[in-house]
Write an enzyme that holds these catalytic residues in place. Structure first.
Site, short mmCIF file in Angstrom:
data_model
loop_
_atom_site.label_atom_id
_atom_site.label_comp_id
_atom_site.label_asym_id
_atom_site.label_seq_id
_atom_site.Cartn_x
_atom_site.Cartn_y
_atom_site.Cartn_z
N GLU A 175 118.58 15.78 51.81
CA GLU A 175 120.02 15.23 52.52
C GLU A 175 119.56 14.27 53.37
O GLU A 175 120.25 13.13 53.35
CB GLU A 175 120.22 16.44 53.29
CG GLU A 175 120.54 17.68 52.32
CD GLU A 175 119.39 18.77 52.30
OE1 GLU A 175 119.68 19.91 52.04
OE2 GLU A 175 118.26 18.34 52.04
N LEU A 208 91.07 16.71 33.27
CA LEU A 208 92.17 17.40 33.66
C LEU A 208 93.07 16.67 34.78
O LEU A 208 93.44 17.41 35.69
CB LEU A 208 91.76 18.98 34.38
CG LEU A 208 90.96 19.76 33.40
CD1 LEU A 208 90.66 21.18 34.35
CD2 LEU A 208 91.91 20.32 32.20
N GLU A 228 95.67 26.21 31.15
CA GLU A 228 95.18 25.40 29.86
C GLU A 228 93.84 26.29 29.21
O GLU A 228 93.55 25.91 28.11
CB GLU A 228 94.92 24.01 30.26
CG GLU A 228 96.14 23.30 30.56
CD GLU A 228 95.86 21.74 30.53
OE1 GLU A 228 94.71 21.34 29.99
OE2 GLU A 228 96.60 20.86 30.82
#
Length: 359
Positions: free
Chosen positions: A46, A196, A281
């Site tokens: 906002e 990763l 994973e």
């Protein structure tokens, strides 16, 4: 609201423990400002939208603010957004969903027309990780794997390069950016020597990506493993404390306050870290344990076009005795065709959620 939701989706994986919120300001049918929460500690959506409006030379007085999550009502690192909107003279606030972590925003918006519910279904998807952590004390967890047409992660000898295609690999690396942590087992870490890492906005592997978490009481991560490369994303290794003596190079990464073989304990620990969305994973033992615990809220499956006639199954151990005991999943979006394969994105079917989940 669709524009605000799109802005919110851009921040997934970057704002934890805060939600990734988007906001759009409209006056007389014209967009006059927009913003999103970019990182924890930065201005909220906002405030960013109000700043954008002023940069454009637009006065926010009398405008409508479309925001994907109800404005916050309590001060934290930033002032409460409800008070900021009141001070700016905004006439109307439309929130997609309420914030269960805050009081009813309507009570803190005197003189402002306040409504909730526009775009709620999409907002619950985008903010699902934050909502799961607030309600259940753990992240929203996505299980991800690539498999053959006959359901294997690898051939009998362990070879898995490549079940999926380069296009699928590139997509999977981009998708990592939407998560706060990536989890693998120590066996996968030793066998595959993965990095990763996520692909950043510029198309390169990003060392500022999600935390990388390795589970296993005796992880065989030895130098010069790619996980130990300097300037990479944070690495956490859940293992027995004795590992520190045997592998001193893991010392800076070692944690021993969580049982790596207890999925519920690991999930709760990840929640305490402030993770909203976590990608698991694998490998096969990790998937079996987390599926059996009922912890997978979503699945992301990369289906290749090769069949092996047998190999390493997706999940090993912890099998259900009857089909009815398993967790059911439904499509969150239509299957996606990519070069040489199919991508499936599934969510847990609420009516058939696994009774084994303690979350």
């Amino acid at each position: 609201m669709r524009r605000a939701l799109r802005l919110a989706s851009l921040g997934l994986g970057a704002t934890a423990p805060n939600p990734s919120v988007g906001c759009v300001l409209v006056r007389a049918g014209r967009l006059i400002g927009e913003g999103r929460h970019r990182r924890c500690g930065a201005e909220h959506a906002e405030v960013a939208a109000l700043q954008d409006a002023r940069r454009r030379g637009a006065d926010p007085r009398g405008a409508t603010a479309y925001v994907t999550l109800a404005p916050c009502t309590r001060p934290g690192r930033q002032p409460p957004c409800a008070a900021v909107l009141v001070a700016a003279g905004v006439a109307r606030v439309v929130a997609a969903i309420a914030d269960p972590h805050q009081e009813d925003a309507g009570r803190f918006l005197p003189g402002i027309n306040y409504a909730v519910g526009c775009g709620a279904d999409v907002a619950r998807q985008i903010h699902g990780g934050f909502l799961t952590r607030i309600h259940h004390g753990r992240p929203r967890i996505t299980g991800k794997w690539a498999m053959t047409l006959d359901g294997c992660l690898a051939a009998v000898g362990g070879d898995s390069k490549w079940i999926s295609t380069p296009a699928a690999l590139a997509l999977a690396r981009r998708r990592r950016r939407a998560f706060d942590a990536i989890v693998v087992g120590s066996g996968t870490a030793a066998a595959d020597d993965p990095q990763l890492l996520a692909v950043g906005a510029r198309g390169h592997l990003d060392g500022a990506g999600p935390r990388r978490v390795v589970l296993g009481r005796d992880p065989r991560i030895n130098e010069p493993a790619k996980l130990l490369a300097p300037a990479a994303a944070p690495l956490l290794v859940a293992a027995d404390a004795a590992v520190l003596r045997a592998r001193p190079w893991l010392g800076p990464h070692l944690i021993d306050q969580v049982d790596s073989h207890d999925p519920q304990a690991v999930a709760a620990w990840l929640g305490r870290l402030g993770c909203n969305d976590v990608l698991v994973e694998g490998g096969a033992q990790i998937h079996a344990a987390w599926l059996a615990a009922g912890l997978y809220d979503r699945l992301e499956i990369y289906l290749g076009t090769v069949a092996l006639g047998g190999g390493l199954a997706v999940a090993i151990g912890g099998a259900c005795a009857r089909i009815a005991e398993g967790g059911a999943f439904v499509h969150e979006e239509a299957p996606r065709l990519i070069a040489g394969g199919v991508v499936l994105r599934l969510g847990r079917a609420a009516a058939t959620a696994s009774p084994r989940s303690a979350s």
